[in-house]
Write an enzyme that holds these catalytic residues in place. Structure first.
Site, PDB file in Angstrom:
ATOM      1  N   SER A 111      -5.514  -2.091   5.280  1.00 43.38           N
ATOM      2  CA  SER A 111      -6.604  -1.323   5.870  1.00 43.38           C
ATOM      3  C   SER A 111      -6.182  -0.772   7.233  1.00 43.38           C
ATOM      4  CB  SER A 111      -7.865  -2.201   5.957  1.00 43.38           C
ATOM      5  OG  SER A 111      -8.996  -1.424   6.267  1.00 43.38           O
ATOM      6  N   GLU A 228      -4.826   4.024  -0.496  1.00 40.20           N
ATOM      7  CA  GLU A 228      -6.123   3.466  -0.875  1.00 40.20           C
ATOM      8  C   GLU A 228      -7.108   3.794   0.220  1.00 40.20           C
ATOM      9  OE1 GLU A 228      -7.857   0.786   0.715  1.00 40.20           O
ATOM     10  OE2 GLU A 228      -6.355   0.544   2.294  1.00 40.20           O
ATOM     11  N   HIS A 296      -9.220  -2.317  -1.146  1.00 36.75           N
ATOM     12  CA  HIS A 296     -10.406  -3.055  -0.697  1.00 36.75           C
ATOM     13  C   HIS A 296     -11.167  -3.744  -1.826  1.00 36.75           C
ATOM     14  CE1 HIS A 296      -9.596  -0.868   3.006  1.00 36.75           C
ATOM     15  NE2 HIS A 296     -10.470  -1.653   3.615  1.00 36.75           N
TER      16      HIS A 296
END
Length: 325
Positions: A111, A228, A296
């Site tokens: 992330s 992502e 995630h």
């Protein structure tokens, strides 16, 4: 530059270069500690991991101090980031990259941590790991896939495969560990067929794009690009973020594209994703695989940024082999 492999008895340091570990529930921390201890590792914490301000982060100076101390301490063999957030890119101008280069070790997270990982790889050549946070190890159920992939990536230098997990989940498991929903998975989704080899570059797409035009963005030449994004990024945002990346001059040399599974809150469908991808002429001649186990949703694979990989995609049959040697 491949960091030294993690061994039983080694020390893992937890730092919080983005949001504070104070966000984690104490029971989640206890589970994570117990699990890492059961795996044979000794866990210590940076001095400032629980400090926080009104943004649930802390000063650049405190975060840099914990990062530098983790790499300077020769007892520490791996660094786990506590959690993600929004502001890891604040640190990039203040890191002593020579210090990192002289004391290479495993760094793992995903992330927002993408900014830190790509900067370290670009500035030092150090392979870093897109994979679980320290907080991830606090998950009680269906974590075996995540643990196995992490160990494959950081404890030996043998080739390993990013295979589909049997199940996946998009639960907010950190709020309710017991009542969870798991969905069966048989295969990844092939959008474009083909084969390719290259260098793994990627992470969180929104964070990755923050580095465009800076000294911290690695080359996409001969890249196996993996991307992502979280539920804050709906199909319209994903479309333009991906297009922005494809405008980079060396994006023409991307060899393959791997896309992590989207969260349900993003409202991305396979039909929408296929439309987005097929509208991009830059991607028409490379293999593209979607719903891969990273990002995630859970469980997640650990992917070494800067390592070599080979990709095969035919008729929903996929093979993603990673080599660190």
């Amino acid at each position: 530059m491949l960091p030294e492999r993690l061994q039983i008895g080694d020390e893992i340091r937890v730092i919080a270069p983005s949001r504070s570990m104070a966000l984690l529930k104490s029971k989640q921390v206890d589970v994570a500690l117990s699990r890492l201890h059961d795996l044979g590792f000794h866990v210590t914490f940076g001095k400032h991991v629980d400090v926080h301000d009104e943004f649930f982060s802390t000063s650049i100076e405190q975060r840099i101090e914990d990062l530098h101390q983790a790499f300077l301490d020769d007892r520490v063999k791996a660094v786990l980031t506590a959690i993600g957030g929004y502001n890891a890119n604040q640190l990039l101008n203040f890191i002593d990259y020579d210090l990192i280069k002289d004391h290479p070790k495993i760094l793992c997270g995903y992330s927002d941590i993408t900014a830190l990982q790509l900067a370290l790889y670009k500035q030092t050549g150090l392979i870093t790991y897109s994979g679980p946070f320290f907080s991830t190890f606090g998950m009680k159920k269906e974590i075996d896939y995540t643990i196995q992939s992490f160990l494959q990536a950081v404890t030996n230098d043998a080739m390993y495969e990013i295979e589909p997990s049997d199940y996946w989940s998009d639960d907010k498991w950190y709020e309710d560990q017991e009542n969870r929903t798991f969905y069966p998975q048989q295969h990844y989704e092939v959008i474009n067929e083909g084969t390719a080899t290259g260098t793994l570059i990627g992470g969180n797409l929104s964070t990755l794009n923050l580095l465009q035009g800076t000294a911290f963005f690695p080359s996409l030449n001969n890249a196996i690009l993996f991307i992502e994004d979280d539920e804050e990024n709906h199909p319209f945002l994903f479309d333009r973020h991906l297009q922005a990346l494809l405008h980079l001059p060396d994006a023409v040399h991307i060899q393959a594209l791997l896309i992590g599974r989207f969260q349900k809150g993003s409202h991305m469908t396979m039909e929408a994703l296929q439309k987005i991808i097929h509208d991009k002429r830059e991607l028409k001649d490379i293999p593209i695989i979607a719903n891969v186990n990273f990002g995630h949703t859970d469980p997640i694979a650990t992917i070494p940024i800067g390592a070599k990989a080979s990709v095969k995609a035919f008729h929903q049959q996929t093979e993603i082999i990673i080599s660190q040697s």
